[in-house]
Design an enzyme around this catalytic site. Structure first.
Site, PDB file in Angstrom:
ATOM      1  N   LYS A   1     -92.220 -73.015 -26.983  1.00  0.00           N
ATOM      2  CA  LYS A   1     -92.587 -73.916 -25.890  1.00  0.00           C
ATOM      3  C   LYS A   1     -91.362 -74.366 -25.085  1.00  0.00           C
ATOM      4  O   LYS A   1     -91.492 -74.760 -23.926  1.00  0.00           O
ATOM      5  CB  LYS A   1     -93.337 -75.136 -26.433  1.00  0.00           C
ATOM      6  CG  LYS A   1     -94.735 -74.836 -26.982  1.00  0.00           C
ATOM      7  CD  LYS A   1     -95.424 -76.102 -27.442  1.00  0.00           C
ATOM      8  CE  LYS A   1     -96.861 -75.851 -27.875  1.00  0.00           C
ATOM      9  NZ  LYS A   1     -96.975 -75.202 -29.192  1.00  0.00           N
TER      10      LYS A   1
ATOM     11  N   SER B   1     -96.576 -80.964 -29.208  1.00  0.00           N
ATOM     12  CA  SER B   1     -96.767 -79.537 -29.451  1.00  0.00           C
ATOM     13  C   SER B   1     -98.159 -79.122 -28.984  1.00  0.00           C
ATOM     14  O   SER B   1     -98.937 -78.522 -29.716  1.00  0.00           O
ATOM     15  CB  SER B   1     -96.574 -79.189 -30.935  1.00  0.00           C
ATOM     16  OG  SER B   1     -96.377 -77.798 -31.077  1.00  0.00           O
TER      17      SER B   1
ATOM     18  N   SER C   1     -93.877 -72.646 -32.549  1.00  0.00           N
ATOM     19  CA  SER C   1     -93.991 -73.524 -31.380  1.00  0.00           C
ATOM     20  C   SER C   1     -92.673 -73.831 -30.677  1.00  0.00           C
ATOM     21  O   SER C   1     -92.689 -74.428 -29.600  1.00  0.00           O
ATOM     22  CB  SER C   1     -94.677 -74.844 -31.768  1.00  0.00           C
ATOM     23  OG  SER C   1     -96.076 -74.687 -31.702  1.00  0.00           O
TER      24      SER C   1
END
Length: 493
Positions: free
Chosen positions: A162, A330, A159
């Site tokens: 991102k 997230s 993640s």
């Protein structure tokens, strides 16, 4: 048998040799970086003082204290530093007082690369970080690389990708951009079409407002019962993420309500609708009925009739707010939506492939190091994602600099150690790094990562990225990453 997708722990439960700084990080001796030094110190120290809690994490797109400080710096050029030494810019005038209140009394000297090497090398070598570990630490004020190991090695970021997704979206669209959902009325006033613009945060209150505005427009025009359609043509390509049906992400659709969640939650894993667009249209039909508009039949999928006019519009929160929410929690659905908005801006199809091409092109335009990079998706759930520690740390340093204020939400959206989002339970109240670290987490089976900023003992803002693969214990890997980040706050100059 397909590999099970574990509940990623960043889903709210929770060499290169010597690094050559790109042009945007080379202005270490100019007045711009003197201004940035003051801003960098204060930006991090505001968090340490608890000001981040004064406002919700995305109530106005950027946390109020940091937004106001950033605006002031851009207008005034920050603190005056005529007496700067050749060794680097001086800390902000407020730094000694704030650091003293935090119990930091060491001399305010620049962070040292040799000290970091001594401190970080053994921590990176811990078996808990698996078979491959890469790391980069950059002084955000000067752009100086203070530490690097495998800085250009492409790694699966989970993640932490991102950071790249949101930076590309902000650069392409600007922090004030809003995603529109509209209702279109056909020329003969007999067909209404709910047109999805790609806003995953659309909720029932927004649908109710759209229905009320639509009913008002139809009453003014004397329209009778209408046929209802819904248009999802803004998106193309596969609706399913490559990981398949999963509680971490809904099917990709330009029209959905509450990210297709079926349990009333607003973050983390959740049961998802198999038909988010159809569910949204059916809910809209009911709300139209409540507002006095009769529909002749069940909602059907299809494009708006040519020549239709807009009778109602709902716009999402500003992109800055969506970015903050995506990073703090997230949020995979928002991240994928932002990649598609970047694609649409670039004239690419709003698909996984289009998002990859558009985001990569935008990062290239920003001058980022992209050797070996592959942005297979916007969320980091795809193991085909590859980025380097140098790319992530470089983006964070760029977001902290004075030349790209539109990227600031990348920093203000990062979870705060011990306080918010996916770092809320990773640091205790007694941890020396609580409030001094803001970072995006990343976790897949065998992959753990952490990238963000830390305020060191001298008041410097450091941008860092730590990526590890081949890990066997998520808990041990996370603890090791947290220790690495904590070490940055202790001062090694």
């Amino acid at each position: 048998m397909a590999e099970p997708v574990e509940r990623p722990t960043d889903e709210p439960l929770n060499g290169w040799g010597r690094w050559k700084a790109p042009e945007y990080l080379k202005r270490g001796s100019g007045s711009g970086n003197r201004r940035l030094a003051a801003g960098s110190a204060v930006l991090g120290l505001v968090v340490a003082a608890g000001a981040v809690l004064a406002a919700g994490p995305w109530d106005s797109g950027q946390r109020k204290a940091e937004r106001d400080r950033a605006v002031a710096l851009q207008r005034s050029g920050g603190a005056h530093h005529e007496g700067n030494t050749p060794d680097g810019p001086e800390p902000a005038p407020s730094a000694p007082a704030v650091l003293s209140a935090l119990g930091v009394t060491d001399g305010l000297t620049p962070a040292g690369a040799s000290g970091l090497r001594t401190a970080l090398d053994p921590l990176l070598d811990t078996p808990a970080l698996g078979s491959v570990r890469t790391a980069v630490v950059v002084d955000a004020a000067t752009g100086k690389q203070l530490y690097a190991r495998g800085a250009t090695t492409p790694m699966t970021p989970a993640s932490t990708v991102k950071i790249a997704t949101t930076a590309a979206a902000l650069s392409a669209l600007g922090p004030d951009y809003r995603i529109a959902t509209t209702v279109e009325l056909s020329p003969d006033s007999r067909t209404l079409t709910l047109v999805g613009g790609g806003d995953p945060t659309l909720d029932k209150a927004a649908l109710r407002s759209l229905a009320a505005d639509t009913a008002r427009s139809l009453r003014d025009g004397g329209t009778g019962p209408v046929r209802l359609m819904y248009d999802t043509s803004r998106y193309s390509g596969p609706a399913r993420h490559p990981i398949g049906p999963n509680e971490n992400i809904a099917p990709m659709s330009a029209l959905m309500v509450d990210e297709g969640r079926l349990d009333g939650s607003d973050r983390g894993p959740a049961p998802r609708s198999e038909d988010p667009a159809g569910d949204a249209a059916r809910s809209f039909a009911d709300l139209l009925g409540d507002a006095g508009v009769a529909t002749r039949s069940a909602a059907a999928s299809g494009k708006a009739v040519e020549g239709s006019r807009t009778v109602a519009t709902h716009r999402s929160k500003p992109l800055s707010a969506l970015v903050e929410r995506a990073l703090t929690n997230s949020d995979n659905d928002i991240a994928e939506a932002l990649a598609r908005q970047t694609a649409l801006k670039a004239g690419e199809p709003a698909s996984f492939a289009g998002g990859r091409r558009a985001s990569t092109a935008e990062l290239k335009r920003l001058g980022m190091p992209l050797a070996g990079a592959r942005l297979a998706d916007g969320s980091g759930l795809d193991r085909a994602d590859k980025v380097s520690a140098g790319l992530l740390a470089g983006l964070l340093a760029l977001a902290a600099g004075p030349d790209h204020p539109e990227l600031r939400p990348v920093l203000t959206g990062l979870p705060v150690a011990g306080f918010s989002g996916t770092l809320g339970d990773r640091y205790t109240a007694t941890s020396p790094a609580t409030g001094l670290i803001r970072a995006k987490t990343g976790t897949l089976t065998g992959v753990n990562s952490l990238a963000g900023t830390a305020v060191d003992a001298q008041g410097r803002l450091l941008a860092f990225a730590f990526l590890a693969s081949g890990t066997t214990s998520p808990a041990e890997a996370e603890a090791s990453l947290d220790t690495l980040a904590t070490t940055l706050t202790k001062g090694t100059g």
